[in-house]
Design a protein around this motif. Structure first.
Motif, PDB file in Angstrom:
ATOM      1  N   LYS A 257      10.205   0.683  -2.017  1.00  0.00           N
ATOM      2  CA  LYS A 257       9.147  -0.027  -2.525  1.00  0.00           C
ATOM      3  C   LYS A 257       7.948   0.842  -2.280  1.00  0.00           C
ATOM      4  CE  LYS A 257      11.205  -4.490  -1.038  1.00  0.00           C
ATOM      5  NZ  LYS A 257      10.926  -5.775  -0.269  1.00  0.00           N
ATOM      6  N   LEU A 258       7.007   0.584  -3.749  1.00  0.00           N
ATOM      7  CA  LEU A 258       6.076   1.259  -3.785  1.00  0.00           C
ATOM      8  C   LEU A 258       4.792   0.261  -3.939  1.00  0.00           C
ATOM      9  CD1 LEU A 258       7.101   4.255  -5.917  1.00  0.00           C
ATOM     10  CD2 LEU A 258       6.523   4.562  -3.207  1.00  0.00           C
ATOM     11  N   THR A 259       3.672   0.724  -4.162  1.00  0.00           N
ATOM     12  CA  THR A 259       2.434  -0.038  -4.252  1.00  0.00           C
ATOM     13  C   THR A 259       1.772   0.521  -5.439  1.00  0.00           C
ATOM     14  OG1 THR A 259       2.393  -1.004  -2.010  1.00  0.00           O
ATOM     15  CG2 THR A 259       0.225  -1.053  -3.345  1.00  0.00           C
ATOM     16  N   ALA A 260       1.197  -0.397  -6.278  1.00  0.00           N
ATOM     17  CA  ALA A 260       0.432   0.030  -7.366  1.00  0.00           C
ATOM     18  C   ALA A 260      -1.135  -0.344  -7.014  1.00  0.00           C
ATOM     19  CB  ALA A 260       0.782  -0.688  -8.756  1.00  0.00           C
ATOM     20  N   GLU A 261      -2.011   0.534  -6.920  1.00  0.00           N
ATOM     21  CA  GLU A 261      -3.133   0.322  -6.277  1.00  0.00           C
ATOM     22  C   GLU A 261      -4.030   0.430  -7.847  1.00  0.00           C
ATOM     23  OE1 GLU A 261      -4.830   2.953  -3.456  1.00  0.00           O
ATOM     24  OE2 GLU A 261      -3.687   1.572  -1.871  1.00  0.00           O
ATOM     25  N   THR A 307      -9.944  -2.782  -5.098  1.00  0.00           N
ATOM     26  CA  THR A 307      -8.486  -2.420  -5.113  1.00  0.00           C
ATOM     27  C   THR A 307      -7.482  -3.698  -5.111  1.00  0.00           C
ATOM     28  OG1 THR A 307      -8.862  -0.324  -4.152  1.00  0.00           O
ATOM     29  CG2 THR A 307      -6.627  -1.199  -4.208  1.00  0.00           C
ATOM     30  N   VAL A 308      -6.843  -3.912  -6.172  1.00  0.00           N
ATOM     31  CA  VAL A 308      -5.787  -4.898  -6.333  1.00  0.00           C
ATOM     32  C   VAL A 308      -4.364  -4.256  -6.152  1.00  0.00           C
ATOM     33  CG1 VAL A 308      -4.819  -6.612  -7.891  1.00  0.00           C
ATOM     34  CG2 VAL A 308      -7.225  -6.455  -7.748  1.00  0.00           C
ATOM     35  N   ARG A 309      -3.598  -4.931  -5.364  1.00  0.00           N
ATOM     36  CA  ARG A 309      -2.311  -4.006  -4.802  1.00  0.00           C
ATOM     37  C   ARG A 309      -1.163  -4.882  -5.422  1.00  0.00           C
ATOM     38  NH1 ARG A 309      -4.008  -0.415  -1.165  1.00  0.00           N
ATOM     39  NH2 ARG A 309      -5.802  -0.849  -0.230  1.00  0.00           N
ATOM     40  N   VAL A 310      -0.214  -4.466  -5.785  1.00  0.00           N
ATOM     41  CA  VAL A 310       1.135  -5.063  -6.488  1.00  0.00           C
ATOM     42  C   VAL A 310       2.151  -4.232  -5.848  1.00  0.00           C
ATOM     43  CG1 VAL A 310       2.210  -5.580  -8.533  1.00  0.00           C
ATOM     44  CG2 VAL A 310      -0.249  -5.494  -8.732  1.00  0.00           C
ATOM     45  N   GLU A 311       3.133  -4.871  -5.462  1.00  0.00           N
ATOM     46  CA  GLU A 311       4.400  -4.224  -4.779  1.00  0.00           C
ATOM     47  C   GLU A 311       5.172  -3.977  -5.965  1.00  0.00           C
ATOM     48  OE1 GLU A 311       7.822  -6.204  -2.402  1.00  0.00           O
ATOM     49  OE2 GLU A 311       6.182  -5.707  -1.056  1.00  0.00           O
ATOM     50  N   ILE A 312       5.831  -2.643  -5.821  1.00  0.00           N
ATOM     51  CA  ILE A 312       6.736  -2.338  -7.007  1.00  0.00           C
ATOM     52  C   ILE A 312       8.329  -1.957  -6.277  1.00  0.00           C
ATOM     53  CG2 ILE A 312       7.387  -0.694  -8.894  1.00  0.00           C
ATOM     54  CD1 ILE A 312       4.252   0.053  -8.936  1.00  0.00           C
ATOM     55  N   ASN A 313       9.390  -2.421  -6.952  1.00  0.00           N
ATOM     56  CA  ASN A 313      10.582  -2.362  -6.464  1.00  0.00           C
ATOM     57  C   ASN A 313      10.996  -1.028  -7.008  1.00  0.00           C
ATOM     58  OD1 ASN A 313      13.354  -2.120  -6.112  1.00  0.00           O
ATOM     59  ND2 ASN A 313      13.530  -4.333  -6.366  1.00  0.00           N
ATOM     60  N   ASP A 316      15.957   2.380  -7.508  1.00  0.00           N
ATOM     61  CA  ASP A 316      16.407   3.347  -8.533  1.00  0.00           C
ATOM     62  C   ASP A 316      15.664   4.590  -8.208  1.00  0.00           C
ATOM     63  OD1 ASP A 316      14.037   2.604  -9.830  1.00  0.00           O
ATOM     64  OD2 ASP A 316      15.188   2.114 -11.589  1.00  0.00           O
ATOM     65  N   SER A 317      14.779   4.658  -7.474  1.00  0.00           N
ATOM     66  CA  SER A 317      13.931   5.897  -7.098  1.00  0.00           C
ATOM     67  C   SER A 317      13.455   6.553  -8.645  1.00  0.00           C
ATOM     68  CB  SER A 317      14.814   6.928  -6.432  1.00  0.00           C
ATOM     69  OG  SER A 317      15.285   6.469  -5.196  1.00  0.00           O
ATOM     70  N   THR A 318      13.143   5.844  -9.532  1.00  0.00           N
ATOM     71  CA  THR A 318      12.550   6.501 -10.725  1.00  0.00           C
ATOM     72  C   THR A 318      10.903   6.815 -10.713  1.00  0.00           C
ATOM     73  OG1 THR A 318      12.301   4.200 -11.509  1.00  0.00           O
ATOM     74  CG2 THR A 318      14.461   5.407 -12.244  1.00  0.00           C
ATOM     75  N   LEU A 319      10.158   5.960  -9.791  1.00  0.00           N
ATOM     76  CA  LEU A 319       9.029   6.151  -9.668  1.00  0.00           C
ATOM     77  C   LEU A 319       8.683   7.341  -8.449  1.00  0.00           C
ATOM     78  CD1 LEU A 319       7.829   2.729 -10.034  1.00  0.00           C
ATOM     79  CD2 LEU A 319       8.096   4.377 -11.996  1.00  0.00           C
ATOM     80  N   SER A 320       7.250   7.756  -8.385  1.00  0.00           N
ATOM     81  CA  SER A 320       7.107   8.579  -7.350  1.00  0.00           C
ATOM     82  C   SER A 320       5.562   8.288  -7.104  1.00  0.00           C
ATOM     83  CB  SER A 320       6.762  10.091  -7.984  1.00  0.00           C
ATOM     84  OG  SER A 320       8.288  10.637  -8.148  1.00  0.00           O
ATOM     85  N   ALA A 321       5.170   8.393  -5.743  1.00  0.00           N
ATOM     86  CA  ALA A 321       3.745   8.268  -5.220  1.00  0.00           C
ATOM     87  C   ALA A 321       3.160   9.216  -5.882  1.00  0.00           C
ATOM     88  CB  ALA A 321       3.811   8.494  -3.844  1.00  0.00           C
ATOM     89  N   GLY A 322       1.795   8.858  -6.478  1.00  0.00           N
ATOM     90  CA  GLY A 322       0.951   9.721  -7.190  1.00  0.00           C
ATOM     91  C   GLY A 322       0.707   9.536  -8.559  1.00  0.00           C
TER      92      GLY A 322
END
Length: 410
Positions: A257-261, A307-313, A316-322
């Motif tokens: 799980k990642l976060t979109a800022e 800053t508005v935060r949105v949780e991302i599923n 499948d590990s297709t996304l990376s921080a940054g």
């Protein structure tokens, strides 16, 4: 796959050929166009039956468009009260408007508004001193005919106008970051010499996997540190032969799980609420993601944005921080009785229009528009629910109508 890739090219070539044909047709028609109808002193169309002459004009200066009629017989004005007159307008789709007339001053005045488009077959029936007179003519504008096979080849798409849910969004930009509680910093409970490092930088590990083996300085016995979570090794400061020294030896970050800022400026901040749906577009990825706002920072950033935060599923590990990201944040959602797709809108005279389709014929519908959101535009007037109208490739209809040179005859 080949057909899929070639289809847009084929549509473009067909449209190009069609427009070329349209230009040629227009040049041909310019040499064989119908003569302009004879006009009277009130700039109306003159209709003659022997010595009986009727001038029919659409008047719209200071009033909604209406028919007015002046009559002459043997070159002399006829009193309007001496004539019984009915005008019938047959519109596309066999919609019929019947207009009756009453005397006013020196003319007969129609009893209904001549609404746009002024495109119809006009039938006039007049009765004067027991003698009947009748005329009929076509008064078309903004109308064309395209055979269904040609329309299909040019990929002219249509839909039915009706209810739609408009979703208003604001665009924001930001990047992907780990979730605040996703990181675990690994250190040794007992100091000692590092004998084995089992995980390398960037390696994906599971909870319970071995990370580091250390020989305790106090007990002289070896113990192993295991990963407390599933995640990725994001930092490593441990090498065999070194002392653990009470420092951070390794960091593990859970990337499932990642976060979109996203940055939202003050003009839009009050419209954004926790729980709002967000559509996310990640640079380099075709498919959009969806999520919901789960937090909004109370403190402004240096650029005066929140800053508005949105949780991302990210299972499948297709996304990376940054990674950079764009977000469309929903701020309003409402249903409207009738709407059309923005892609179908075109300009005609001073109006914004869509093209209604009846059989193989297409005709302008002048629109009164309301709110806009996404691909939809609310229609307040000018189009009936259930009307079939052109969406994709409406420019082809526009080009064919323009090449015909149809005028707005008053």
């Amino acid at each position: 796959m080949i057909n899929f890739l070639l289809r847009p090219l084929m549509v473009g070539l067909i449209a190009f050929a069609f427009l070329g044909y349209a230009a040629f047709s227009f040049a041909s028609e310019a040499d064989h166009h119908e003569e302009e109808p004879e006009k009277g002193e009130h700039r109306g169309r003159l209709l003659k039956d022997g010595d009986f002459v009727l001038e029919l004009a659409i008047v719209e200066a200071g009033v909604p468009p209406e028919f007015r009629v002046w009559i002459m017989n043997d070159g002399k004005p006829v009193k309007p009260e001496d004539v019984s007159l009915v005008v019938t307008l047959t519109r596309l789709g066999n919609v019929i408007d019947t207009i009756n007339f009453k005397p006013q001053a020196d003319f007969l005045r129609g009893d209904m508004e001549i609404y746009e488009p002024h495109s119809f077959v006009v039938t006039i029936k007049a009765d004067h001193q027991g003698k009947k007179h009748q005329w009929q003519y076509d008064n078309f504008e903004g109308r064309t005919r395209i055979e269904s096979a040609v329309a299909e080849a040019m990929d002219i798409q249509t839909e039915l106008a009706g209810e739609a849910t408009l979703v208003e969004t604001i665009e924001s930009f930001g990047k992907i970051v780990p979730q605040p509680d996703a990181e675990r910093k690994i250190s040794a409970r007992f100091e000692g010499e590092i004998t084995t490092v089992h995980a390398r930088l960037g390696q994906t590990v599971k909870a319970g996997d071995k990370l580091i083996t250390i020989n305790s300085n106090e007990s002289l016995k070896s113990f192993t540190i295991s990963s407390p979570i599933n995640g990725v090794v994001t930092s490593k400061a441990a090498n065999p032969g070194e002392q653990s020294g009470g420092r951070i030896l390794m960091s593990i970050v859970d990337t499932s799980k990642l976060t979109a800022e996203l940055s939202v400026f003050s003009v839009d901040r009050k419209r954004v609420a926790v729980g709002a749906e967000v559509t996310l577009h990640v640079n380099g990825q075709e498919a959009a993601l969806t999520g919901r706002v789960n937090a909004i920072d109370a403190q402004l950033n240096a650029n005066q944005a929140s800053t508005v935060r949105v949780e991302i599923n990210n299972a499948d590990s297709t996304l990376s921080a940054g990674q950079f990201i764009t977000g469309d944040i929903e701020v309003s959602r409402y249903a409207v009785p009738i709407a059309v797709k923005r892609v179908g809108l075109q300009a005609f005279r001073d109006f914004t229009v869509v093209y209604a389709k009846v059989g193989d014929e297409y005709e302008v519908r002048m629109l009164e528009l309301g709110r806009e959101a996404g691909e939809w535009v609310e229609v307040l007037g000018g189009l009936n629910p259930g009307t079939e109208y052109v969406t994709d490739n409406s420019f082809i209809i526009k080009a064919d109508i323009e090449k015909s040179g149809a005028s707005h005859d008053h």
